[in-house]
Design a protein around this motif. Structure first.
Motif, PDB file in Angstrom:
ATOM      1  N   ARG A 119      -0.194  11.659  -5.992  1.00  0.00           N
ATOM      2  CA  ARG A 119       1.135  11.060  -5.809  1.00  0.00           C
ATOM      3  C   ARG A 119       1.008   9.722  -5.089  1.00  0.00           C
ATOM      4  O   ARG A 119       1.618   8.735  -5.488  1.00  0.00           O
ATOM      5  CB  ARG A 119       2.015  12.030  -5.015  1.00  0.00           C
ATOM      6  CG  ARG A 119       3.401  11.505  -4.764  1.00  0.00           C
ATOM      7  CD  ARG A 119       4.258  12.504  -4.058  1.00  0.00           C
ATOM      8  NE  ARG A 119       3.597  12.935  -2.822  1.00  0.00           N
ATOM      9  CZ  ARG A 119       3.849  14.054  -2.210  1.00  0.00           C
ATOM     10  NH1 ARG A 119       4.712  14.910  -2.689  1.00  0.00           N
ATOM     11  NH2 ARG A 119       3.229  14.361  -1.078  1.00  0.00           N
ATOM     12  N   GLU A 120       0.211   9.693  -4.054  1.00  0.00           N
ATOM     13  CA  GLU A 120       0.018   8.485  -3.255  1.00  0.00           C
ATOM     14  C   GLU A 120      -0.483   7.330  -4.125  1.00  0.00           C
ATOM     15  O   GLU A 120       0.063   6.231  -4.108  1.00  0.00           O
ATOM     16  CB  GLU A 120      -0.983   8.804  -2.141  1.00  0.00           C
ATOM     17  CG  GLU A 120      -1.243   7.708  -1.175  1.00  0.00           C
ATOM     18  CD  GLU A 120      -2.240   8.158  -0.110  1.00  0.00           C
ATOM     19  OE1 GLU A 120      -1.972   7.890   1.068  1.00  0.00           O
ATOM     20  OE2 GLU A 120      -3.285   8.763  -0.472  1.00  0.00           O
ATOM     21  N   ALA A 121      -1.509   7.585  -4.908  1.00  0.00           N
ATOM     22  CA  ALA A 121      -2.090   6.545  -5.759  1.00  0.00           C
ATOM     23  C   ALA A 121      -1.072   6.050  -6.792  1.00  0.00           C
ATOM     24  O   ALA A 121      -0.929   4.837  -7.028  1.00  0.00           O
ATOM     25  CB  ALA A 121      -3.346   7.069  -6.452  1.00  0.00           C
ATOM     26  N   LEU A 122      -0.353   6.991  -7.415  1.00  0.00           N
ATOM     27  CA  LEU A 122       0.641   6.616  -8.436  1.00  0.00           C
ATOM     28  C   LEU A 122       1.794   5.808  -7.836  1.00  0.00           C
ATOM     29  O   LEU A 122       2.248   4.826  -8.437  1.00  0.00           O
ATOM     30  CB  LEU A 122       1.179   7.861  -9.144  1.00  0.00           C
ATOM     31  CG  LEU A 122       0.196   8.573 -10.075  1.00  0.00           C
ATOM     32  CD1 LEU A 122       0.771   9.913 -10.516  1.00  0.00           C
ATOM     33  CD2 LEU A 122      -0.132   7.711 -11.276  1.00  0.00           C
ATOM     34  N   ILE A 123       2.257   6.192  -6.679  1.00  0.00           N
ATOM     35  CA  ILE A 123       3.380   5.479  -6.054  1.00  0.00           C
ATOM     36  C   ILE A 123       2.979   4.047  -5.724  1.00  0.00           C
ATOM     37  O   ILE A 123       3.704   3.099  -6.028  1.00  0.00           O
ATOM     38  CB  ILE A 123       3.871   6.233  -4.796  1.00  0.00           C
ATOM     39  CG1 ILE A 123       4.609   7.499  -5.232  1.00  0.00           C
ATOM     40  CG2 ILE A 123       4.785   5.352  -3.948  1.00  0.00           C
ATOM     41  CD1 ILE A 123       4.992   8.435  -4.104  1.00  0.00           C
ATOM     42  N   GLU A 128       5.019   0.341  -6.121  1.00  0.00           N
ATOM     43  CA  GLU A 128       4.760  -0.804  -5.242  1.00  0.00           C
ATOM     44  C   GLU A 128       4.025  -1.920  -5.984  1.00  0.00           C
ATOM     45  O   GLU A 128       3.847  -3.008  -5.453  1.00  0.00           O
ATOM     46  CB  GLU A 128       3.940  -0.367  -4.022  1.00  0.00           C
ATOM     47  CG  GLU A 128       4.618   0.683  -3.162  1.00  0.00           C
ATOM     48  CD  GLU A 128       5.911   0.193  -2.538  1.00  0.00           C
ATOM     49  OE1 GLU A 128       5.985  -0.992  -2.156  1.00  0.00           O
ATOM     50  OE2 GLU A 128       6.850   1.008  -2.437  1.00  0.00           O
ATOM     51  N   GLU A 129       3.545  -1.611  -7.198  1.00  0.00           N
ATOM     52  CA  GLU A 129       2.847  -2.563  -8.073  1.00  0.00           C
ATOM     53  C   GLU A 129       1.645  -3.205  -7.368  1.00  0.00           C
ATOM     54  O   GLU A 129       1.417  -4.403  -7.483  1.00  0.00           O
ATOM     55  CB  GLU A 129       3.809  -3.612  -8.615  1.00  0.00           C
ATOM     56  CG  GLU A 129       4.911  -3.010  -9.476  1.00  0.00           C
ATOM     57  CD  GLU A 129       5.876  -4.045 -10.023  1.00  0.00           C
ATOM     58  OE1 GLU A 129       5.695  -5.252  -9.763  1.00  0.00           O
ATOM     59  OE2 GLU A 129       6.805  -3.627 -10.721  1.00  0.00           O
ATOM     60  N   ASP A 134      -6.357  -3.180  -3.729  1.00  0.00           N
ATOM     61  CA  ASP A 134      -5.502  -3.169  -2.539  1.00  0.00           C
ATOM     62  C   ASP A 134      -5.172  -1.735  -2.113  1.00  0.00           C
ATOM     63  O   ASP A 134      -5.111  -1.433  -0.910  1.00  0.00           O
ATOM     64  CB  ASP A 134      -4.203  -3.939  -2.789  1.00  0.00           C
ATOM     65  CG  ASP A 134      -4.427  -5.438  -2.924  1.00  0.00           C
ATOM     66  OD1 ASP A 134      -5.559  -5.902  -2.648  1.00  0.00           O
ATOM     67  OD2 ASP A 134      -3.467  -6.135  -3.305  1.00  0.00           O
ATOM     68  N   ILE A 135      -4.968  -0.862  -3.097  1.00  0.00           N
ATOM     69  CA  ILE A 135      -4.702   0.553  -2.788  1.00  0.00           C
ATOM     70  C   ILE A 135      -5.922   1.151  -2.107  1.00  0.00           C
ATOM     71  O   ILE A 135      -5.805   1.870  -1.107  1.00  0.00           O
ATOM     72  CB  ILE A 135      -4.342   1.346  -4.060  1.00  0.00           C
ATOM     73  CG1 ILE A 135      -3.048   0.824  -4.682  1.00  0.00           C
ATOM     74  CG2 ILE A 135      -4.202   2.835  -3.740  1.00  0.00           C
ATOM     75  CD1 ILE A 135      -2.740   1.390  -6.058  1.00  0.00           C
ATOM     76  N   ALA A 136      -7.097   0.837  -2.630  1.00  0.00           N
ATOM     77  CA  ALA A 136      -8.348   1.352  -2.052  1.00  0.00           C
ATOM     78  C   ALA A 136      -8.472   0.895  -0.603  1.00  0.00           C
ATOM     79  O   ALA A 136      -8.843   1.693   0.282  1.00  0.00           O
ATOM     80  CB  ALA A 136      -9.536   0.898  -2.875  1.00  0.00           C
ATOM     81  N   ASP A 137      -8.177  -0.359  -0.328  1.00  0.00           N
ATOM     82  CA  ASP A 137      -8.247  -0.872   1.047  1.00  0.00           C
ATOM     83  C   ASP A 137      -7.202  -0.187   1.933  1.00  0.00           C
ATOM     84  O   ASP A 137      -7.489   0.176   3.075  1.00  0.00           O
ATOM     85  CB  ASP A 137      -8.012  -2.386   1.079  1.00  0.00           C
ATOM     86  CG  ASP A 137      -9.171  -3.174   0.504  1.00  0.00           C
ATOM     87  OD1 ASP A 137     -10.291  -2.619   0.430  1.00  0.00           O
ATOM     88  OD2 ASP A 137      -8.948  -4.338   0.121  1.00  0.00           O
ATOM     89  N   LEU A 138      -6.014   0.009   1.414  1.00  0.00           N
ATOM     90  CA  LEU A 138      -4.919   0.590   2.192  1.00  0.00           C
ATOM     91  C   LEU A 138      -5.199   2.036   2.611  1.00  0.00           C
ATOM     92  O   LEU A 138      -4.988   2.402   3.767  1.00  0.00           O
ATOM     93  CB  LEU A 138      -3.608   0.515   1.391  1.00  0.00           C
ATOM     94  CG  LEU A 138      -2.358   1.033   2.092  1.00  0.00           C
ATOM     95  CD1 LEU A 138      -1.990   0.139   3.267  1.00  0.00           C
ATOM     96  CD2 LEU A 138      -1.206   1.114   1.121  1.00  0.00           C
TER      97      LEU A 138
END
Length: 172
Positions: A119-123, A128-129, A134-138
């Motif tokens: 869910r986190e990755a998809l959201i 959040e586009e 950037d998701i990996a860093d976050l």
């Protein structure tokens, strides 16, 4: 009084057929009914000039055809056509927006039902586009892990969203 009775009888016999004939020309039921009404008014006003040389059915049909062609050439018809096109586009846009809202709500609910990791990755990716890096860093995981979570999340969503066209979620 006899003339009115005769006219009512003529109208009863021919109205449905004449409306259908007018409709074939103008493609609008209300306009077709108006045309037939105008024809009967004209027929009633000019009753004495009507000579029964031919069949009344053919005479009324000719009046309806001529009135329909006049209507199609009229400024009113062209104005109505333009307005109908504008309103049709607006209605389609409203329907599309409502459908999109409904589909987004269904997709959001399906995503919220997923395990937190997917869910986190998809959201982050879709809502959040954010780019995968950037998701990996976050969330402090490798890029390949984010990609795997996105893939697994999509796989989990697929059976839940069979009836929805969710090709938006299919791109990477």
């Amino acid at each position: 009084m006899q003339r009115i009775d005769e006219l009512e009888e003529i109208m009863e016999q021919h109205t449905e057929r004449l409306i259908r004939l007018a409709y074939y020309y103008v493609k609008d039921l209300q306009s077709a009914e108006d045309i037939v009404q105008d024809v009967f008014i004209k027929f009633y006003d000019n009753w004495q000039s009507y000579e029964e040389r031919g069949e009344l059915k053919a005479y009324l049909s000719r009046l309806v055809i001529n009135r329909s062609k006049d209507y199609l050439r009229s400024w009113t018809y062209r104005k109505i056509r333009v307005q109908n096109k504008i309103f049709a586009k607006q209605n389609i846009m409203k329907k599309d927006a409502l459908i999109q809202q409904d589909e987004h709500a269904i997709i959001e609910n399906a995503i919220l039902a997923l395990p937190l990791i997917q869910r986190e990755a998809l959201i982050y990716f879709y809502f959040e586009e954010m780019p995968v890096a950037d998701i990996a860093d976050l969330i402090d995981v490798p890029v390949s892990t984010v990609k795997t979570r996105l893939r697994r999340g999509r796989e989990l969503l697929k059976p839940k969203l069979k009836h929805i066209e969710w090709e938006v979620l299919m791109h990477e």
